[in-house]
Design an enzyme around this catalytic site. Structure first.
Site, mmCIF file in Angstrom:
data_model
loop_
_atom_site.group_PDB
_atom_site.id
_atom_site.type_symbol
_atom_site.label_atom_id
_atom_site.label_comp_id
_atom_site.label_asym_id
_atom_site.label_seq_id
_atom_site.Cartn_x
_atom_site.Cartn_y
_atom_site.Cartn_z
ATOM 1 N N GLU A 264 -17.598 -44.538 -21.812
ATOM 2 C CA GLU A 264 -17.966 -44.608 -23.226
ATOM 3 C C GLU A 264 -17.322 -45.847 -23.872
ATOM 4 O O GLU A 264 -16.148 -46.135 -23.636
ATOM 5 C CB GLU A 264 -17.478 -43.341 -23.944
ATOM 6 C CG GLU A 264 -17.754 -43.324 -25.434
ATOM 7 C CD GLU A 264 -17.159 -42.103 -26.135
ATOM 8 O OE1 GLU A 264 -17.630 -41.768 -27.227
ATOM 9 O OE2 GLU A 264 -16.213 -41.489 -25.577
ATOM 10 N N LYS A 339 -24.953 -39.534 -28.416
ATOM 11 C CA LYS A 339 -23.836 -38.619 -28.619
ATOM 12 C C LYS A 339 -24.183 -37.718 -29.793
ATOM 13 O O LYS A 339 -24.462 -38.201 -30.904
ATOM 14 C CB LYS A 339 -22.543 -39.396 -28.894
ATOM 15 C CG LYS A 339 -21.289 -38.519 -28.897
ATOM 16 C CD LYS A 339 -20.032 -39.379 -28.942
ATOM 17 C CE LYS A 339 -18.767 -38.542 -28.796
ATOM 18 N NZ LYS A 339 -17.547 -39.377 -28.750
ATOM 19 N N CYS A 373 -18.747 -37.806 -23.767
ATOM 20 C CA CYS A 373 -17.391 -37.384 -24.126
ATOM 21 C C CYS A 373 -17.323 -36.026 -24.830
ATOM 22 O O CYS A 373 -17.463 -34.987 -24.192
ATOM 23 C CB CYS A 373 -16.744 -38.487 -24.979
ATOM 24 S SG CYS A 373 -14.935 -38.345 -25.101
#
Length: 507
Positions: A264, A339, A373
């Site tokens: 990321e 995300k 993440c």
């Protein structure tokens, strides 16, 4: 009454829904709420319009046959109806599958005795032949079994139906239409009290089926993953960053890897030139490189014959800033992922917004998913992807402390167990003293597995050395996931109590 009636066999349409619902209520009067929702029918028609048949008489739906295509090589004969339907999204439907699976067929009571069911079955057989599918399979009810349940086992009952000593309105009809009993299943359709919840797994084989010739086996059983544990360092310019990217792509591809995963926000060192700006303006400056990087990754994917998961990069869409990444396939095609859950720090410092797109991606190594993440800490997301057939979940991450990494690691391991898949995580290491809000990094890239006899006892296939720039090359066997799904010590995906709870996307 039917002398002047016209009979029309055609594909079902969404606008037929109200008539369909009324017919199903009449047909399944002994079963509670036994009719499809309009959303279900819309999904079926959109996904596989050719597989949905209906017979119309004087504007009424007199009969209907619904079906999907499945890859039956991945299905255990001892399955449940819900395993096939695959939830509200019919995620088991696979246009590249090998079997036409019937999920419903019925004739309205008012129109029975007109051989309408035969028309529907013939339409299915013709479709099966046209699509060059190996067979038609479905679970059939045995609604006349109830009165005989005390004296006959399902096996004896089926034998007597075959010998015409007993008539079963469903099984007798199916046998007369060249279907044979493949297996008896217990608990196939909960609530089917007439059949005592038994069902016959019926099969019709397409004698014209020809197995497609494959010069190259595009379905890989063992997939090689390459994970980049990226060292955060200052680069003199954009070209220096690209050179470092190419170094890793070149090195990993030399080992014939199928995928390479970057972390990321791995391109954060380029923010150093925007240090004179506030954090929100600096991240927007970094986003100006995203389109160039995407094209670079796409070219590398083609040149080095490897599927690249680009980690993540900031991307400005109008006034809003998103954390996004790309799957660059080795055939040159590109997919975007977002995300969905933004951390408090990302929101306060950079003004990031959460995305709205969640999907699996088809690759030459099967279905994969990508979550960035923080997203892996929300178990609903991987579960939805698993229901769509995901075998490998990739998680590019960025964590500054060991606490943050532990959250990612522990949750990623849990996702591997509960979704019966591999989870690959890759992060960055090192320090960036001249980039605001990106000072320190901690990571240990790894590939996690389910926890059963065929896998490592600790559920860890491989781990990189913590906080050291490196690559991790790992082979994962997709056939082991299939065996786990059907024969594991525990079967998390199959054993879910869908009668008590369910998970669904919002429309």
């Amino acid at each position: 009454m039917l002398d002047s009636a016209t009979i029309e066999l055609r594909n079902l349409r969404v606008k037929d829904y109200e008539e369909l619902k009324l017919s199903m209520i009449e047909v399944y009067s002994s079963m509670e709420n036994a009719y499809w929702s309009k959303a279900d029918i819309k999904t079926l028609v959109n996904k596989f319009p050719d597989g949905q048949f209906c017979i119309i008489i004087d504007g009424k739906i007199a009969g209907c046959a619904l079906s999907i295509i499945v890859d039956y090589d991945k299905i255990d004969d001892d399955h449940k109806y819900t395993d096939i339907v695959g939830g509200e999204n019919f995620s088991t439907h696979n246009k590249n599958g090998n079997v036409l699976y019937g999920i419903d067929v019925f004739i309205h009571p008012e129109y029975r005795g007109m051989r309408l069911g035969r028309r529907l079955y013939e339409a299915r057989k013709e479709l099966c032949e046209q699509l060059n599918l190996k067979a038609i399979i479905f679970g059939g009810r045995i609604p006349n079994y109830g009165p005989y349940a005390q004296e006959l086992t399902p096996k004896k009952y089926i034998e007597k139906v075959k010998l015409k000593e007993i008539h079963d309105p469903v099984l007798s009809f199916q046998l007369s239409n060249d279907f044979h009993v493949k297996k008896v299943i217990k608990g196939y359709l909960p609530g089917d009290h007439e059949s005592k919840e038994f069902a016959t797994l019926m099969e019709w084989n397409n004698i014209y089926y020809t197995k497609p010739e494959k010069l190259i086996d595009t379905k890989k059983k063992v997939v090689r993953l390459g994970l980049v544990q990226w060292q955060m360092r200052l680069f003199k310019d954009y070209d220096a960053l690209v050179s470092q990217i190419e170094f890793f792509v070149d090195a990993v591809s030399d080992y014939q890897s199928d995928f390479i995963l970057f972390p990321e926000l791995f391109n954060a060192p380029l923010m150093a030139q925007f240090n004179h700006l506030n954090e929100a303006e600096a991240i927007r400056g970094l986003s100006s490189y995203t389109d160039r990087l995407l094209e670079t990754f796409r070219n590398f994917a083609i040149t080095y014959n490897i599927n690249i998961i680009t980690g993540s990069m900031p991307q400005a869409v109008g006034e809003h800033m998103y954390n996004v990444g790309f799957l660059c396939r080795r055939d040159g095609s590109v997919e975007r992922y977002e995300k969905l859950h933004i951390t408090p720090a990302e929101e306060s410092a950079w003004g990031m917004k959460g995305g709205n797109s969640l999907q699996t991606f088809d690759t030459d190594c099967g279905k994969i998913g990508v979550l960035i993440c923080y997203d892996v800490e929300f178990p609903e997301l991987p579960r939805l992807l698993a229901e769509e057939g995901m075998n490998i979940l990739f998680v590019p991450f960025m964590t500054d402390t060991q606490n943050g990494y532990s959250r990612v690691k522990i949750c990623a391991q849990a996702r591997a167990v509960e979704n019966e898949c591999y989870v690959a995580v890759a992060g960055s290491v090192g320090n960036l003293p001249k980039v605001n809000n990106m000072d320190i990094q901690y990571s240990q890239s790894a590939v996690f597995t389910p926890s059963d006899f065929a896998f490592p006892v600790n559920g860890i296939k491989a781990e990189a050395t913590p906080n050291t720039e490196s690559t991790l090359l790992v082979d994962v066997d997709l056939d082991l996931l299939k065996e786990l799904h059907n024969f594991g010590s525990v079967r998390n995906m199959k054993d879910r109590r869908k009668d008590l709870y369910s998970l669904k996307r919002k429309k």
